[in-house]
Design an enzyme around this catalytic site. Structure first.
Site, PDB file in Angstrom:
ATOM      1  N   TYR A  91      -1.593   8.670  -5.731  1.00 43.49           N
ATOM      2  CA  TYR A  91      -0.386   9.190  -6.394  1.00 43.49           C
ATOM      3  C   TYR A  91      -0.768   9.887  -7.703  1.00 43.49           C
ATOM      4  CZ  TYR A  91       4.326   9.186  -8.431  1.00 43.49           C
ATOM      5  OH  TYR A  91       5.527   9.556  -8.992  1.00 43.49           O
TER       6      TYR A  91
HETATM    7  N1  NAP Z   1      10.669   6.463  -9.405  1.00 37.97           N
HETATM    8  C1  NAP Z   1       9.709   6.598 -10.302  1.00 37.97           C
HETATM    9  O1  NAP Z   1       9.313   5.602 -10.948  1.00 37.97           O
HETATM   10  C2  NAP Z   1       9.107   7.947 -10.577  1.00 37.97           C
HETATM   11  C3  NAP Z   1       8.327   8.086 -11.742  1.00 37.97           C
HETATM   12  C4  NAP Z   1       7.753   9.319 -12.010  1.00 37.97           C
HETATM   13  C5  NAP Z   1       7.947  10.376 -11.152  1.00 37.97           C
HETATM   14  N2  NAP Z   1       8.702  10.224 -10.025  1.00 37.97           N
HETATM   15  C6  NAP Z   1       8.839  11.372  -9.128  1.00 37.97           C
HETATM   16  O2  NAP Z   1      10.208  11.667  -8.943  1.00 37.97           O
HETATM   17  C7  NAP Z   1      10.374  12.347  -7.688  1.00 37.97           C
HETATM   18  C8  NAP Z   1      11.525  11.708  -6.936  1.00 37.97           C
HETATM   19  O3  NAP Z   1      11.191  10.392  -6.608  1.00 37.97           O
HETATM   20  P1  NAP Z   1      12.223   9.171  -6.631  1.00 37.97           P
HETATM   21  O4  NAP Z   1      11.678   8.163  -7.524  1.00 37.97           O
HETATM   22  O5  NAP Z   1      13.590   9.661  -6.844  1.00 37.97           O
HETATM   23  O6  NAP Z   1      12.004   8.587  -5.154  1.00 37.97           O
HETATM   24  P2  NAP Z   1      12.863   8.689  -3.818  1.00 37.97           P
HETATM   25  O7  NAP Z   1      14.205   8.125  -4.030  1.00 37.97           O
HETATM   26  O8  NAP Z   1      11.997   8.126  -2.762  1.00 37.97           O
HETATM   27  O9  NAP Z   1      13.038  10.252  -3.631  1.00 37.97           O
HETATM   28  C9  NAP Z   1      12.049  11.076  -3.111  1.00 37.97           C
HETATM   29  C10 NAP Z   1      12.730  12.168  -2.341  1.00 37.97           C
HETATM   30  O10 NAP Z   1      11.730  13.065  -1.867  1.00 37.97           O
HETATM   31  C11 NAP Z   1      12.031  13.339  -0.514  1.00 37.97           C
HETATM   32  N3  NAP Z   1      10.853  13.737   0.253  1.00 37.97           N
HETATM   33  C12 NAP Z   1       9.756  13.017   0.566  1.00 37.97           C
HETATM   34  N4  NAP Z   1       8.932  13.732   1.329  1.00 37.97           N
HETATM   35  C13 NAP Z   1       9.510  14.939   1.507  1.00 37.97           C
HETATM   36  C14 NAP Z   1       9.178  16.123   2.192  1.00 37.97           C
HETATM   37  N5  NAP Z   1       8.025  16.229   2.889  1.00 37.97           N
HETATM   38  N6  NAP Z   1      10.030  17.184   2.155  1.00 37.97           N
HETATM   39  C15 NAP Z   1      11.179  17.093   1.476  1.00 37.97           C
HETATM   40  N7  NAP Z   1      11.595  16.005   0.828  1.00 37.97           N
HETATM   41  C16 NAP Z   1      10.756  14.947   0.828  1.00 37.97           C
HETATM   42  C17 NAP Z   1      12.635  12.064   0.033  1.00 37.97           C
HETATM   43  O11 NAP Z   1      13.370  12.379   1.197  1.00 37.97           O
HETATM   44  P3  NAP Z   1      13.510  11.353   2.430  1.00 37.97           P
HETATM   45  O12 NAP Z   1      14.603  10.409   2.022  1.00 37.97           O
HETATM   46  O13 NAP Z   1      13.861  12.237   3.569  1.00 37.97           O
HETATM   47  O14 NAP Z   1      12.184  10.662   2.585  1.00 37.97           O
HETATM   48  C18 NAP Z   1      13.487  11.625  -1.135  1.00 37.97           C
HETATM   49  O15 NAP Z   1      14.747  12.226  -1.108  1.00 37.97           O
HETATM   50  C19 NAP Z   1       9.033  12.250  -6.972  1.00 37.97           C
HETATM   51  O16 NAP Z   1       8.332  13.469  -7.137  1.00 37.97           O
HETATM   52  C20 NAP Z   1       8.318  11.141  -7.727  1.00 37.97           C
HETATM   53  O17 NAP Z   1       6.924  11.261  -7.675  1.00 37.97           O
HETATM   54  C21 NAP Z   1       9.293   9.020  -9.722  1.00 37.97           C
END
Ligand code: NAP
Length: 274
Positions: free
Chosen positions: A142
């Site tokens: 990651y």
């Molecule tokens: N949560 C944290 O602590 C955190 C911290 C720093 C950065 N981030 C970043 O924030 C972003 C959003 O993450 P989140 O925390 O909100 O997690 P999340 O709820 O799992 O959201 C991730 C989203 O990305 C989508 N996705 C995954 N693979 C994909 C693909 N191949 N094509 C299109 N969509 C895809 C997922 O869709 P599906 O539902 O269809 O799988 C989901 O809607 C990510 O880039 C993550 O790295 C998160």
């Protein structure tokens, strides 16, 4: 006419919170999702759903065709996955998937929509992470993907300056979203049972990984906090290159870890992980 913004990965977590906030602020929001049921849910909230897997070029081209007439002012490159675990145990295929979605997917998304953003002198907001600033153990794949996103942001920001397209990177700390649970489920697929020859070797690490993920899912920032930073990145007349969004203590820790000499940093991290 309202400005159009596309948010990828808008079906849950930060993407969903961002799509909701931007809709409430009067933007015309397009939400990229992969499942029909997520599309239907978004439509009920006034977000225009687009079926969009960022690893599929044909999806990206179809989405661009859809937006050509209306134009696009903002692109929030948010879709991402977390691939975690001790590096010895992470299969190549899982590491590849992290890079495929988080790096190449982000690159392909920007590439697909740049003609529209150049025409509107719009904005690109990339969803980085504090894992792109400090790579902690058990988060290797990651962190590698988010470090790569830092590089992409730095190169893109200057390349697009002459066209008036601003590029902003958001760097959240732990946020309470489904990503943690999903990463645990994904890791169970390749860590249980452990690959032959590694039985019992990393047992304690796996416990720690589970504990950190569960704590982050519960006590992380609400995704709405990150959505507010995205809004700022889109609306500020002079946006910063980066917005770190984390609990103040976590933000200080991250910045400190970046400054410390490696031996000291490693000791601190090891102590934190017990
Ligand atoms: N949560 C944290 O602590 C955190 C911290 C720093 C950065 N981030 C970043 O924030 C972003 C959003 O993450 P989140 O925390 O909100 O997690 P999340 O709820 O799992 O959201 C991730 C989203 O990305 C989508 N996705 C995954 N693979 C994909 C693909 N191949 N094509 C299109 N969509 C895809 C997922 O869709 P599906 O539902 O269809 O799988 C989901 O809607 C990510 O880039 C993550 O790295 C998160």
């Amino acid at each position: 006419m309202a400005r159009a913004v596309l948010v990828t990965g808008a079906g849950s977590g930060i993407g969903l919170a961002t799509a909701r906030l931007l809709t409430a602020k009067g933007y015309r929001v397009y939400g990229g999702v992969r499942r029909e049921e997520d599309a239907a849910r978004l439509a009920q909230e006034g977000v225009v759903p687009l079926l969009l897997d960022v690893t599929r070029e044909e999806d990206l081209l179809r989405a661009r065709e859809r937006l050509v007439g209306e134009g696009l002012w903002g692109l929030v490159v948010n879709a991402g996955i977390a691939v975690a675990g001790p590096l010895e145990l992470v299969p190549l295929s899982a590491f590849r998937e992290a890079l495929e979605v988080n790096v190449l997917g982000a690159f392909a998304t920007v590439k697909a929509f740049l003609p529209l953003l150049r025409a509107s002198r719009g904005r690109v907001v990339l969803m980085g992470s504090v894992s792109g600033l400090v790579a902690l153990p058990l988060m290797g794949p990651y962190a590698a993907s988010k470090f790569a996103l830092e590089a992409l942001a730095d190169a893109l920001r200057v390349e697009l300056l002459p066209f008036g397209v601003r590029v902003v990177l958001i760097e959240p700390g732990s946020v309470a979203t489904p990503i943690w649970e999903r990463s645990l489920r994904r890791a169970e697929g390749y860590l249980e049972p452990p690959p032959p020859g590694t039985e019992g070797v990393y047992g304690r690490y796996l416990e720690v990984a589970r504990r950190v993920a569960e704590r982050s899912a519960k006590r992380g920032l609400p995704p709405e906090r990150v959505a507010e930073a995205v809004l700022k990145a889109l609306e500020s007349p002079n946006p910063r290159a980066r917005y770190l969004v984390a609990h103040p203590a976590r933000a200080r820790e991250t910045l400190l870890l970046r400054l410390l000499p490696a031996p000291l940093r490693d000791r601190l991290v090891a102590r934190f992980l017990g």
